[in-house]
Scaffold this motif. Sequence first.
Motif, PDB file in Angstrom:
ATOM      1  N   SER A 135       0.825  -1.206   0.000  1.00 43.91           N
ATOM      2  CA  SER A 135       0.000   0.000   0.000  1.00 43.91           C
ATOM      3  C   SER A 135       0.860   1.257   0.000  1.00 43.91           C
ATOM      4  O   SER A 135       1.455   1.604   1.026  1.00 43.91           O
ATOM      5  CB  SER A 135      -0.918   0.019   1.224  1.00 43.91           C
ATOM      6  OG  SER A 135      -1.557   1.279   1.340  1.00 43.91           O
ATOM      7  N   PRO A 136       0.910   1.977  -1.124  1.00 46.36           N
ATOM      8  CA  PRO A 136       1.600   3.267  -1.116  1.00 46.36           C
ATOM      9  C   PRO A 136       0.984   4.251  -0.126  1.00 46.36           C
ATOM     10  O   PRO A 136       1.705   5.052   0.477  1.00 46.36           O
ATOM     11  CB  PRO A 136       1.451   3.751  -2.557  1.00 46.36           C
ATOM     12  CG  PRO A 136       1.345   2.492  -3.366  1.00 46.36           C
ATOM     13  CD  PRO A 136       0.538   1.568  -2.504  1.00 46.36           C
ATOM     14  N   LEU A 137      -0.341   4.188   0.061  1.00 43.24           N
ATOM     15  CA  LEU A 137      -0.978   5.118   0.993  1.00 43.24           C
ATOM     16  C   LEU A 137      -0.571   4.843   2.432  1.00 43.24           C
ATOM     17  O   LEU A 137      -0.593   5.751   3.278  1.00 43.24           O
ATOM     18  CB  LEU A 137      -2.503   5.045   0.859  1.00 43.24           C
ATOM     19  CG  LEU A 137      -3.093   5.615  -0.427  1.00 43.24           C
ATOM     20  CD1 LEU A 137      -4.614   5.543  -0.385  1.00 43.24           C
ATOM     21  CD2 LEU A 137      -2.637   7.049  -0.669  1.00 43.24           C
ATOM     22  N   ALA A 138      -0.213   3.592   2.734  1.00 42.92           N
ATOM     23  CA  ALA A 138       0.291   3.251   4.068  1.00 42.92           C
ATOM     24  C   ALA A 138       1.803   3.412   4.143  1.00 42.92           C
ATOM     25  O   ALA A 138       2.429   2.968   5.111  1.00 42.92           O
ATOM     26  CB  ALA A 138      -0.105   1.824   4.426  1.00 42.92           C
ATOM     27  N   ASP A 139       2.390   4.053   3.132  1.00 41.52           N
ATOM     28  CA  ASP A 139       3.824   4.312   3.049  1.00 41.52           C
ATOM     29  C   ASP A 139       4.635   3.024   3.009  1.00 41.52           C
ATOM     30  O   ASP A 139       5.715   2.927   3.598  1.00 41.52           O
ATOM     31  CB  ASP A 139       4.288   5.188   4.215  1.00 41.52           C
ATOM     32  CG  ASP A 139       5.570   5.963   3.880  1.00 41.52           C
ATOM     33  OD1 ASP A 139       5.931   6.005   2.681  1.00 41.52           O
ATOM     34  OD2 ASP A 139       6.209   6.491   4.810  1.00 41.52           O
ATOM     35  N   GLU A 140       4.126   2.026   2.284  1.00 40.24           N
ATOM     36  CA  GLU A 140       4.830   0.766   2.120  1.00 40.24           C
ATOM     37  C   GLU A 140       5.590   0.754   0.796  1.00 40.24           C
ATOM     38  O   GLU A 140       5.144   1.326  -0.207  1.00 40.24           O
ATOM     39  CB  GLU A 140       3.850  -0.410   2.153  1.00 40.24           C
ATOM     40  CG  GLU A 140       3.147  -0.565   3.497  1.00 40.24           C
ATOM     41  CD  GLU A 140       2.070  -1.632   3.485  1.00 40.24           C
ATOM     42  OE1 GLU A 140       1.524  -1.919   4.562  1.00 40.24           O
ATOM     43  OE2 GLU A 140       1.765  -2.171   2.391  1.00 40.24           O
ATOM     44  N   ALA A 141       6.718   0.090   0.779  1.00 48.22           N
ATOM     45  CA  ALA A 141       7.525  -0.079  -0.428  1.00 48.22           C
ATOM     46  C   ALA A 141       7.218  -1.443  -1.045  1.00 48.22           C
ATOM     47  O   ALA A 141       6.716  -2.341  -0.365  1.00 48.22           O
ATOM     48  CB  ALA A 141       9.002   0.016  -0.080  1.00 48.22           C
ATOM     49  N   PRO A 142       7.502  -1.627  -2.336  1.00 50.62           N
ATOM     50  CA  PRO A 142       7.285  -2.945  -2.941  1.00 50.62           C
ATOM     51  C   PRO A 142       8.190  -3.999  -2.327  1.00 50.62           C
ATOM     52  O   PRO A 142       9.285  -3.700  -1.842  1.00 50.62           O
ATOM     53  CB  PRO A 142       7.609  -2.709  -4.422  1.00 50.62           C
ATOM     54  CG  PRO A 142       8.431  -1.467  -4.465  1.00 50.62           C
ATOM     55  CD  PRO A 142       7.980  -0.637  -3.316  1.00 50.62           C
ATOM     56  N   ASP A 143       7.718  -5.225  -2.351  1.00 52.81           N
ATOM     57  CA  ASP A 143       8.470  -6.367  -1.827  1.00 52.81           C
ATOM     58  C   ASP A 143       9.831  -6.443  -2.514  1.00 52.81           C
ATOM     59  O   ASP A 143       9.923  -6.537  -3.739  1.00 52.81           O
ATOM     60  CB  ASP A 143       7.656  -7.640  -2.088  1.00 52.81           C
ATOM     61  CG  ASP A 143       8.316  -8.891  -1.543  1.00 52.81           C
ATOM     62  OD1 ASP A 143       9.444  -8.805  -1.028  1.00 52.81           O
ATOM     63  OD2 ASP A 143       7.699  -9.970  -1.654  1.00 52.81           O
ATOM     64  N   ALA A 144      10.879  -6.411  -1.727  1.00 52.34           N
ATOM     65  CA  ALA A 144      12.237  -6.413  -2.277  1.00 52.34           C
ATOM     66  C   ALA A 144      12.577  -7.705  -2.992  1.00 52.34           C
ATOM     67  O   ALA A 144      13.502  -7.744  -3.809  1.00 52.34           O
ATOM     68  CB  ALA A 144      13.246  -6.155  -1.158  1.00 52.34           C
TER      69      ALA A 144
END
Length: 436
Positions: free
Chosen positions: A277-286
Amino acid sequence: MPAGLVISAPASGVGKTTLTLALARAWRNRGLNVQCFKSGPDYIDPAFHAAATGRASVNVDSWAMDRGAIAHLVGRGTDADVVLAEGSMGLFDGVAARGVSGTGATADIAEMLGWPVLLVIDPSGQAQTAAAIAAGLRDYRAGVQLAGVVLNRVASPRHEDLVRRALNDAGIAVFGALPRHAEISLPKRHLGLVQAEEQAEIGKLIDEAARFVAEHVDLDAVLGSAASWSPQPAVNGMNVTPPGQRIALARDAAFSFIYPHMLEAWRAAGAEISTFSPLADEAPDASADVCWLPGGYPELHAGKIAANARFRSGLRAFADTRPVHGECGGYMVLGTALTDADGIRHEMTGLLGLETSFAKRRMHLGYRLAALAAPMPGHQVGARLRGHEFHYSTIIAQPDTPLAVVHDATGAVIAETGSRRGHATGTFFHLIAEDR
């Protein structure tokens, strides 16, 4: 054997979605298994269908899909008692030039599957003329069969009687008449209905619609008008190439417009999908090997996206070594900046030079056929992709290498070419199918 029925209307905004949801829930409440589909490129309605039926719904599209793909998708209704295909726009509304198996009109699906059409007619501001419209739709195309009519937003018993008499004289069955009922109106915004997942009370709303429709519509007569349907085995499936083996998919209120059949096809081809979730300030799975940002409503959340440093830096780091692709709203977020409807400019991720604005809204709507001039995840140069574009943003700058030569349904070249820079690519259209 399932019973198949298409729900359509003379135009948009008449009540197709509400009636579809109400019928589906009412029959489900009776213990029937109901499967829904959406004819055309609307990516919002299938989530409402799933909320009403408890079964995933997908789009079927005669402009973008061949008969084999459509047969493959509707095959999921084999174990259902009732199968409902909700139309888009008016019954015969499509594009001027034929696509893969039709023009994108709901009538194409009705004729292809052999399902009769239940018309929703809104007789507001008219009486007997409603019967003339229904009769015209019944007789317009020989291969399309009319089951009957449900009247919506009837003003009074006298009004209903006038319309019913005219329809009976025309030999058209009337299964029910719905008086105006504001409590079951579905909220809307500029790209259509507010998404099902954003409405906490959606279950109660559908229950109320089902109760209301069951009170005013002969559900047994409607069900009896449906065609017994024996699905034909699909010769082939969707033939969709996933963009990678492990896909990091942005998924939240700002990034939710992706066709359900595409995700299913990716998984069926062996791909694994992890969401963030970009809105939850999460980055894509590395650990993913590709990142995909669908469309949605980033313009409603532009300030938050601009402020979410972990998401932005994580996406940039991902794009240093692996492909990132954005569709429509996702494409805008990959760009340099997005100006919202209030004229406030928000910095986006800067992976592409695209800059867009909603300050002066202009609608972009229609089918798209793209011939790739550069590769994008899952597709090489020269691949022909079919999709649909619907947004209100204006391009301020699109300076990067064009991703594709893009045509509309008439064959005219359009300016929304998409972009490529480094590992980042983006398009304004949402991918529906690949040309075989």
